[in-house]
Design a protein around this motif. Sequence first.
Motif, PDB file in Angstrom:
ATOM      1  N   ARG A   1       8.957  -8.584  -3.124  1.00 43.58           N
ATOM      2  CA  ARG A   1       8.211  -8.634  -1.868  1.00 43.58           C
ATOM      3  C   ARG A   1       7.509  -7.301  -1.599  1.00 43.58           C
ATOM      4  O   ARG A   1       7.239  -6.959  -0.448  1.00 43.58           O
ATOM      5  N   GLN A   2       7.242  -6.558  -2.662  1.00 44.40           N
ATOM      6  CA  GLN A   2       6.491  -5.301  -2.579  1.00 44.40           C
ATOM      7  C   GLN A   2       7.219  -4.215  -1.782  1.00 44.40           C
ATOM      8  O   GLN A   2       6.622  -3.205  -1.415  1.00 44.40           O
TER       9      GLN A   2
ATOM     10  N   GLY B   1       0.809  -1.220   0.000  1.00 47.70           N
ATOM     11  CA  GLY B   1       0.000   0.000   0.000  1.00 47.70           C
ATOM     12  C   GLY B   1       0.836   1.261   0.000  1.00 47.70           C
ATOM     13  O   GLY B   1       1.698   1.449   0.860  1.00 47.70           O
ATOM     14  N   LEU B   2       0.590   2.143  -0.951  1.00 48.76           N
ATOM     15  CA  LEU B   2       1.445   3.309  -1.183  1.00 48.76           C
ATOM     16  C   LEU B   2       0.579   4.539  -1.393  1.00 48.76           C
ATOM     17  O   LEU B   2      -0.438   4.496  -2.079  1.00 48.76           O
ATOM     18  N   THR B   3       1.001   5.668  -0.804  1.00 47.24           N
ATOM     19  CA  THR B   3       0.282   6.929  -0.990  1.00 47.24           C
ATOM     20  C   THR B   3       1.063   7.854  -1.917  1.00 47.24           C
ATOM     21  O   THR B   3       2.254   7.650  -2.174  1.00 47.24           O
TER      22      THR B   3
ATOM     23  N   SER C   1       0.748  -9.067   0.051  1.00 48.85           N
ATOM     24  CA  SER C   1      -0.659  -9.360  -0.190  1.00 48.85           C
ATOM     25  C   SER C   1      -0.976  -9.155  -1.658  1.00 48.85           C
ATOM     26  O   SER C   1      -0.282  -8.410  -2.360  1.00 48.85           O
ATOM     27  N   CYS C   2      -2.040  -9.787  -2.103  1.00 46.91           N
ATOM     28  CA  CYS C   2      -2.507  -9.608  -3.479  1.00 46.91           C
ATOM     29  C   CYS C   2      -2.780  -8.132  -3.753  1.00 46.91           C
ATOM     30  O   CYS C   2      -3.512  -7.485  -3.000  1.00 46.91           O
ATOM     31  N   PRO C   3      -2.203  -7.551  -4.805  1.00 45.31           N
ATOM     32  CA  PRO C   3      -2.440  -6.132  -5.100  1.00 45.31           C
ATOM     33  C   PRO C   3      -3.857  -5.840  -5.592  1.00 45.31           C
ATOM     34  O   PRO C   3      -4.259  -4.682  -5.652  1.00 45.31           O
TER      35      PRO C   3
ATOM     36  N   TYR D   1      -6.607  11.237 -10.698  1.00 42.98           N
ATOM     37  CA  TYR D   1      -7.582  10.211 -11.068  1.00 42.98           C
ATOM     38  C   TYR D   1      -8.103   9.363  -9.902  1.00 42.98           C
ATOM     39  O   TYR D   1      -9.207   8.820  -9.981  1.00 42.98           O
ATOM     40  N   VAL D   2      -7.311   9.192  -8.869  1.00 41.82           N
ATOM     41  CA  VAL D   2      -7.709   8.323  -7.755  1.00 41.82           C
ATOM     42  C   VAL D   2      -7.310   8.988  -6.442  1.00 41.82           C
ATOM     43  O   VAL D   2      -6.760  10.092  -6.433  1.00 41.82           O
ATOM     44  N   GLN D   3      -7.566   8.284  -5.336  1.00 43.82           N
ATOM     45  CA  GLN D   3      -7.062   8.760  -4.061  1.00 43.82           C
ATOM     46  C   GLN D   3      -5.772   7.986  -3.765  1.00 43.82           C
ATOM     47  O   GLN D   3      -5.067   7.599  -4.674  1.00 43.82           O
ATOM     48  N   ASP D   4      -5.451   7.776  -2.517  1.00 51.65           N
ATOM     49  CA  ASP D   4      -4.203   7.080  -2.196  1.00 51.65           C
ATOM     50  C   ASP D   4      -4.392   5.571  -2.341  1.00 51.65           C
ATOM     51  O   ASP D   4      -4.413   4.816  -1.369  1.00 51.65           O
ATOM     52  N   THR D   5      -4.552   5.138  -3.585  1.00 51.92           N
ATOM     53  CA  THR D   5      -4.889   3.730  -3.846  1.00 51.92           C
ATOM     54  C   THR D   5      -3.866   3.086  -4.777  1.00 51.92           C
ATOM     55  O   THR D   5      -4.202   2.463  -5.780  1.00 51.92           O
ATOM     56  N   LEU D   6      -2.595   3.251  -4.450  1.00 54.53           N
ATOM     57  CA  LEU D   6      -1.525   2.616  -5.211  1.00 54.53           C
ATOM     58  C   LEU D   6      -1.060   1.362  -4.481  1.00 54.53           C
ATOM     59  O   LEU D   6      -1.081   1.297  -3.254  1.00 54.53           O
TER      60      LEU D   6
END
Length: 770
Positions: free
Chosen positions: A126-127, A100-102, A166-168, A407-412
């Motif tokens: 490993r993300q 999870g990235l902002t 975790s699954c992205p 386009y989105v919020q903090d949903t990277l």
Amino acid sequence: MKAGNIHWKERLDGSIQKALSIEIDEFETMLELRKKGKVEEKLFAETRLRRGAYGQRYDNGTRHDGIQTQTLDFPSSETKGTNTCWDAPGMLRIKIPFGGLTTQQCETLADLAEEYSDGIAHVTTRQDFQLHFIHIDDNPSIMRRLASVGITTREACGNSVRNVTSCPLAGCCQDEVFDVTPYAKALAYFLLGHHDVQDFGRKFKIAFSGCKEHSCGLANMHDLGFIAKTKVLDGKEKRGFSFYVGGGLGAVPHEAHLLEEFVSEEELLPLSQAIGRVFANLGEKKNRARARIKFLIAKLGLEEFRKLVQEERQKQPYDPRWTAYLEDLPSYYQESALKPPGISSGNFPESSDSSDVSSLPSSYQEWLRTNVYQQRQKGYSIVTIKLPLGDITGTQLRMLADISRKYVQDTLRTTVDQNIAIRWVSNTDLPSLYKDLEEAELAERGAGGITDIVACPGTDTCKLGISASRGLAGELRRRFFSGDIEVDDVIQNLHIKISGCFNSCGQHHISDLGFYGVSRKSGSHKVPHFQVVLGGQWEENGGSYGLPVLAVPSKNIPEVVQRLVKSYTQGRKPQESFLHFIKRLGRTEAKKILVDLAQLPSYENDSSFYRDWGDPREYTTGDMGIGECAGEVIDRIQMDLAASERLLFEAQLLLEKGEYEDAVHKSFHSMKDAARALVKTSYLDVASEPEVVIPEFRKRLYDTKIFFDPYAGGKFAAYLFAAYDMIQAPPERAFSGENARLRVEEAGLFIEACHSCHLRISSQSTSISA
């Protein structure tokens, strides 16, 4: 590159979570203690590893120039680990739980990559993110800047619980049972720094998946793997997980064992903690090659391991954190869209504005097909940014942050195949998003396919690298995009994964076409090779592992790929996967296709075979160093006593400043923590409060005379008891300069006595009974 000395501690004061700030202050103190020679080299190495500060190739101060080994001149002779120069560039691994990235974090990573590194941030399998060429003195500043946006590097390396992946697609996947994100987040932060997971012999990896069918979570190849599951209990549907344990790749891959068919969400954290306790107590500590939990399970057997875990679970003291996050799960982690949903047509999302699409190049449709996934939430899609070799520049990170805000919020999310996913994109915005990504050079199509090659750092920066994994990956990409190797509908969804050595950081075991670096010798010359591994399974959470076929010179690997995809295209049955094609073909027949490519021309006939991809030097293994993947085996009590010494050092600094009362209190806490370290050898769950530690120390170590010095008897313990009494009821002049000096000196003697007691206990193999 070593950045200028900016006092980020002062600049960011008040903007960093207190716990993170304390951790970084502690690490900075350890740096100073090591420079003064007050921390043993091996202990410091494990300390920095547990803060994400990793070694890098050539950090022993030498580099082979293709003819002979040359010495690299570094400013100082200090070391940060065994044969590891203080001033040699290193790597900093940055944990991104569940990927999870902002946008703010993207911008901070961009700044750090440019100011301290080579301008590139690298996404791992490993993300995590990694920054290379970092000077260790810069680590505290980098850590503080990361902490100011909610990121920690703690336990990104070393013998610890690594980043929880975790699954992205979690929360948006069409096939998931439920969103595993909040559970991954909860377990990641519950285990971070937890005292029950500080005494491992090796690293420990955890992954979550929302379904069994797909590859996103790769639960089958982890020390702990969780696959979402529901079960009807008492007439109600209950959330939980299929609980897998003991998987792993490395040199000897193991598929995970199913420990429990169903574990309720309430038991997720405590049962994971119990497994950590069993691994810490019984896991191998001396033989590093067999210190992962998969070997412990193989030694004990699954049934005995299960029994021990259940027994440990029953002994654990209750922790309210086990279920606190479940009380309001949606608020613990939730995402939402920035824009209204768009429309969908057929299999692929489309824009409501046809003029937008008509102005786009033909590559847009291919990008739509390979890089865009329709969410289960109608009208929204996940867009995958394909990062060549997992690299993204600082400039691109900033542009990505701007694009995301638009386009989105903090949903990277970072992904396990070294990409970045943008979630919750309105389908209406896809054409304009594509244009913006093109401008940022982030619109390369083919995500998740054969051109999306996964590769570890290999000989570029890794001390264990044997062959140039990134160099080979770059060459294969060039041949795919030039048309030298034709990519058609049959092969476009195959996977290629490359590791620079047998340790499988590039996950070669679970790829259709996998390669790992080896070396061979021809006459007086060494030659870079790759072992060819075929038939691994990426789907079903890394469902099965491929088998090695033969080793081929590195320069012939592109031809290996060419022949294998041609054989598959021409010889497969209708709808037959590459995995089943290889199984039907068999290892012997597969080897026959490639065997002539294993032949090596003489050095005189073609010397290019004796150089690796992207490296003009004649090939050598002389640059390999001692790897730090396994960390240093430092038992829990050594780490705890080192932390006590750090507190004592801080007390000494306070004494020098004339802050006598703080110096007295700090010196007492250094003694109390050292005493607790010894108590934990027989009472692992002892609380940290002085009113608990001091009586337990007296009962277990003083009254039994285990702590007694052979010559001084209980003298040093008396310092602890006196300090405790004074803290409880300070007498007149308790905090005078003279008294503070005495308390600090006595604390030093007490901690030294704790070290001596630990050595006596260890040498006698004595266990202190409860």
